[in-house]
Design an enzyme around this catalytic site. Structure first.
Site, PDB file in Angstrom:
ATOM      1  N   SER A 199      18.542  64.352  56.558  1.00 31.33           N
ATOM      2  CA  SER A 199      19.464  64.330  57.696  1.00 31.33           C
ATOM      3  C   SER A 199      19.687  62.899  58.169  1.00 31.33           C
ATOM      4  CB  SER A 199      18.902  65.164  58.853  1.00 31.33           C
ATOM      5  OG  SER A 199      18.745  66.508  58.476  1.00 31.33           O
TER       6      SER A 199
ATOM      7  N   LYS B  95      20.248  72.483  67.248  1.00 35.09           N
ATOM      8  CA  LYS B  95      19.404  71.360  67.637  1.00 35.09           C
ATOM      9  C   LYS B  95      19.842  70.880  69.012  1.00 35.09           C
ATOM     10  CE  LYS B  95      18.180  69.734  63.017  1.00 35.09           C
ATOM     11  NZ  LYS B  95      18.076  68.564  62.119  1.00 35.09           N
TER      12      LYS B  95
ATOM     13  N   ARG C 251      15.989  77.804  56.410  1.00 34.89           N
ATOM     14  CA  ARG C 251      15.488  77.075  57.574  1.00 34.89           C
ATOM     15  C   ARG C 251      14.888  78.098  58.528  1.00 34.89           C
ATOM     16  NH1 ARG C 251      17.036  75.275  62.766  1.00 34.89           N
ATOM     17  NH2 ARG C 251      16.427  73.113  63.215  1.00 34.89           N
TER      18      ARG C 251
END
Length: 219
Positions: free
Chosen positions: A116, A145, A47
């Protein structure tokens, strides 16, 4: 590599998600990931939000080779194009990525698709979209996040019961709070900073693997 449904479920146990922002001076992400894999990570997702496409793919190919050597599934976050170009084991996407796009059709039946989800509705939609597993969170506070909302154990259980595919919990999980997920029914935990921000990522991985096993054994 192609992984069976059972192999994917087992691989959810300790799912490592890379974050190069925690690298120390002189460190390279592949070297850190090698320690993480050697110490028991069962799944790896690259990521990288701030790398250009060429650098991303170059780094991803290095991690792909490490994962293949350890027989651990390797997926690319968000970029379906890069995942296909490099023949990664699969891709992990968010809810916005499956709106108006058939990701399963794009990657084919043999690649791993992770999606997700933060609600029962999103989890059900992910399964209908062809997901092999869902990442559910945030279960605890997270810096990864900013807009992620925390889920209660009851909400996590509801999501887990709403689908037939593996569920991995994510969001602020570390060795000191992972036991709180016992009884949720999840198949494992996805971890970012508890591994990559640790002074010794390898030792942190080993500790988390042991904690994840105990959490899963307690249902």
């Amino acid at each position: 590599m192609k992984f069976t449904r059972d192999e994917i479920r087992s691989a959810m146990l300790l799912y490592a998600v890379t974050d190069r922002s925690w690298l120390k001076p002189g460190e390279a992400l592949p070297a850190v990931c090698e320690k993480v894999l050697e110490n028991g990570a069962t799944f790896l997702q690259i990521r990288e939000k701030d790398l250009d496409a060429d650098s991303f793919e170059q780094e991803a190919r290095q991690l792909q080779a490490l994962c293949a050597a350890h027989k651990v599934p390797f997926v690319v976050n968000d970029s379906v194009e890069i995942a296909l170009d490099m023949n990664a084991d699969g891709v992990h996407v968010g809810q916005s990525d499956i709106k108006g796009r058939d990701i399963r059709a794009m990657i084919g039946p043999d690649k791993i698709l992770g999606i997700s989800a933060g609600t029962v509705a999103e989890a059900v939609a992910a399964e209908k979209a062809g997901a092999d597993y869902i990442g559910v969170g945030a279960v605890f506070g997270t810096t990864t996040k900013k807009n992620a909302r925390n889920l209660s154990l009851e909400q996590l259980q509801e999501i887990q019961h709403s689908v037939h595919i593996p569920v991995v919990a994510i969001g602020g999980i570390n060795a000191s709070n992972i036991a709180e997920l016992s009884g949720s029914g999840v198949d494992g935990v996805a971890v970012v900073s508890a591994i990559f921000a640790a002074d010794d990522p390898g030792a942190a991985t080993e500790q988390l693997l042991d904690a994840a096993r105990k959490m899963v054994q307690h249902g």
